[in-house]
Motif scaffolding. Structure first.
Motif, PDB file in Angstrom:
ATOM      1  N   TYR A   7      13.554  37.934 -22.866  1.00  0.00           N
ATOM      2  CA  TYR A   7      12.873  37.221 -23.941  1.00  0.00           C
ATOM      3  C   TYR A   7      13.165  37.906 -25.270  1.00  0.00           C
ATOM      4  O   TYR A   7      13.416  39.111 -25.326  1.00  0.00           O
ATOM      5  CB  TYR A   7      11.344  37.201 -23.711  1.00  0.00           C
ATOM      6  N   THR A   9      12.031  37.393 -29.743  1.00  0.00           N
ATOM      7  CA  THR A   9      11.412  36.657 -30.840  1.00  0.00           C
ATOM      8  C   THR A   9      11.467  37.495 -32.096  1.00  0.00           C
ATOM      9  O   THR A   9      11.642  38.722 -32.035  1.00  0.00           O
ATOM     10  CB  THR A   9       9.960  36.293 -30.502  1.00  0.00           C
ATOM     11  N   SER A  18       6.146  33.947 -37.210  1.00  0.00           N
ATOM     12  CA  SER A  18       7.108  34.417 -36.216  1.00  0.00           C
ATOM     13  C   SER A  18       7.972  33.253 -35.779  1.00  0.00           C
ATOM     14  O   SER A  18       7.666  32.080 -36.055  1.00  0.00           O
ATOM     15  CB  SER A  18       6.397  35.047 -35.009  1.00  0.00           C
ATOM     16  N   SER A  19       9.043  33.562 -35.119  1.00  0.00           N
ATOM     17  CA  SER A  19       9.964  32.534 -34.655  1.00  0.00           C
ATOM     18  C   SER A  19       9.576  32.082 -33.259  1.00  0.00           C
ATOM     19  O   SER A  19       8.625  32.585 -32.650  1.00  0.00           O
ATOM     20  CB  SER A  19      11.397  33.094 -34.651  1.00  0.00           C
ATOM     21  N   HIS A  20      10.320  31.142 -32.785  1.00  0.00           N
ATOM     22  CA  HIS A  20      10.099  30.697 -31.415  1.00  0.00           C
ATOM     23  C   HIS A  20      10.507  31.799 -30.438  1.00  0.00           C
ATOM     24  O   HIS A  20      11.323  32.674 -30.751  1.00  0.00           O
ATOM     25  CB  HIS A  20      10.905  29.430 -31.129  1.00  0.00           C
ATOM     26  N   VAL A  21       9.943  31.718 -29.279  1.00  0.00           N
ATOM     27  CA  VAL A  21      10.293  32.674 -28.228  1.00  0.00           C
ATOM     28  C   VAL A  21      11.562  32.166 -27.542  1.00  0.00           C
ATOM     29  O   VAL A  21      11.575  31.086 -26.938  1.00  0.00           O
ATOM     30  CB  VAL A  21       9.155  32.833 -27.220  1.00  0.00           C
ATOM     31  N   ASN A  22      12.610  32.928 -27.682  1.00  0.00           N
ATOM     32  CA  ASN A  22      13.879  32.583 -27.048  1.00  0.00           C
ATOM     33  C   ASN A  22      14.024  33.387 -25.759  1.00  0.00           C
ATOM     34  O   ASN A  22      13.613  34.558 -25.700  1.00  0.00           O
ATOM     35  CB  ASN A  22      15.049  32.896 -27.983  1.00  0.00           C
ATOM     36  N   LEU A  70      18.341  34.278 -32.398  1.00  0.00           N
ATOM     37  CA  LEU A  70      17.447  35.171 -33.120  1.00  0.00           C
ATOM     38  C   LEU A  70      17.965  35.459 -34.521  1.00  0.00           C
ATOM     39  O   LEU A  70      17.178  35.561 -35.480  1.00  0.00           O
ATOM     40  CB  LEU A  70      17.276  36.478 -32.342  1.00  0.00           C
TER      41      LEU A  70
END
Length: 216
Positions: A7, A9, A18-22, A70
């Motif tokens: 994971y 982010t 915050s960004s999406h969880v990649n 990211l």
């Protein structure tokens, strides 16, 4: 287990956004060598490189599915434009872009960096170029294909064709030359010696009576 999920982010310092969880799911059976059960076991192995296989594919998977996403989200949160570059595209898109290039341009791209060389040396690209420029592959060259790939087979045919063109050009130049000897330039007419046809000389009676010599 067999699968490893990674994971990632991007979170700002003040936690304002915050960004999406990649995430990316890795199959251990695809990237580890024999004797290992999963990717997490590599942390206890002194020589981790000797326990991995398909490292180029592992690096490409992490870059395309996690790292580049990211990076784009980090630029978006920072108000910056995401960097546009060919190397940041996934391998399949890079290969599609390079599929429009001729052989000379594709070979030049392979000289830029290791990442583009890996994509530019793809068998899919050089197989298409080979069939387009030289037609079908002869059965005698299948061993070279299995050992070195389509790029090496293309290079062999390209050198043969270039040599044939050089020989043809030399033959044309030889036919344009004149192999028979040139005729000599005519000189003065031959005058036999005699009292009425004196030899060429200076002084004496020849200066006074050049036509009759010593008969003056």
């Amino acid at each position: 287990g067999r699968f490893l999920v990674v994971y990632g982010t991007i979170v700002q310092v003040d936690n304002s956004c915050s960004s999406h969880v990649n995430w990316v799911c890795l199959d251990s059976a695809e990237f580890i060598a024999a004797g290992q059960t999963c990717l997490t076991d590599l942390s206890t192995v002194p020589d981790q490189g000797a326990r991995l296989r398909n490292t180029r594919q592992l690096w490409a998977t992490l870059k395309d599915r996690l790292s580049m996403r990211l990076l784009k989200e980090m630029c978006l949160l920072s108000g910056l434009e995401p960097p546009a570059a060919l190397v940041q595209l996934p391998d399949d898109l890079k290969q599609h872009c390079l599929s429009f290039l001729p052989a000379a341009a594709l070979a030049s791209v392979a000289c830029t960096c290791k990442e583009l060389r890996f994509v530019a040396d793809s068998n899919n690209l050089w197989e298409r170029l080979f069939h387009s420029d030289f037609g079908e592959l002869r059965s005698a060259e299948e061993a070279t294909l299995r050992t070195h790939g389509w790029k090496a087979v293309y290079h062999i045919h390209f050198r043969k064709r270039r040599r044939q063109l050089e020989l043809l050009s030399m033959q044309r130049q030889l036919h344009q030359r004149q192999w028979w000897p040139q005729q000599p330039t005519p000189g003065p007419p031959f005058v036999p010696p005699g009292p009425f046809f004196p030899t060429f000389g200076v002084g004496g009676e020849y200066d006074r009576f050049p036509a009759i010599g010593g008969m003056g």
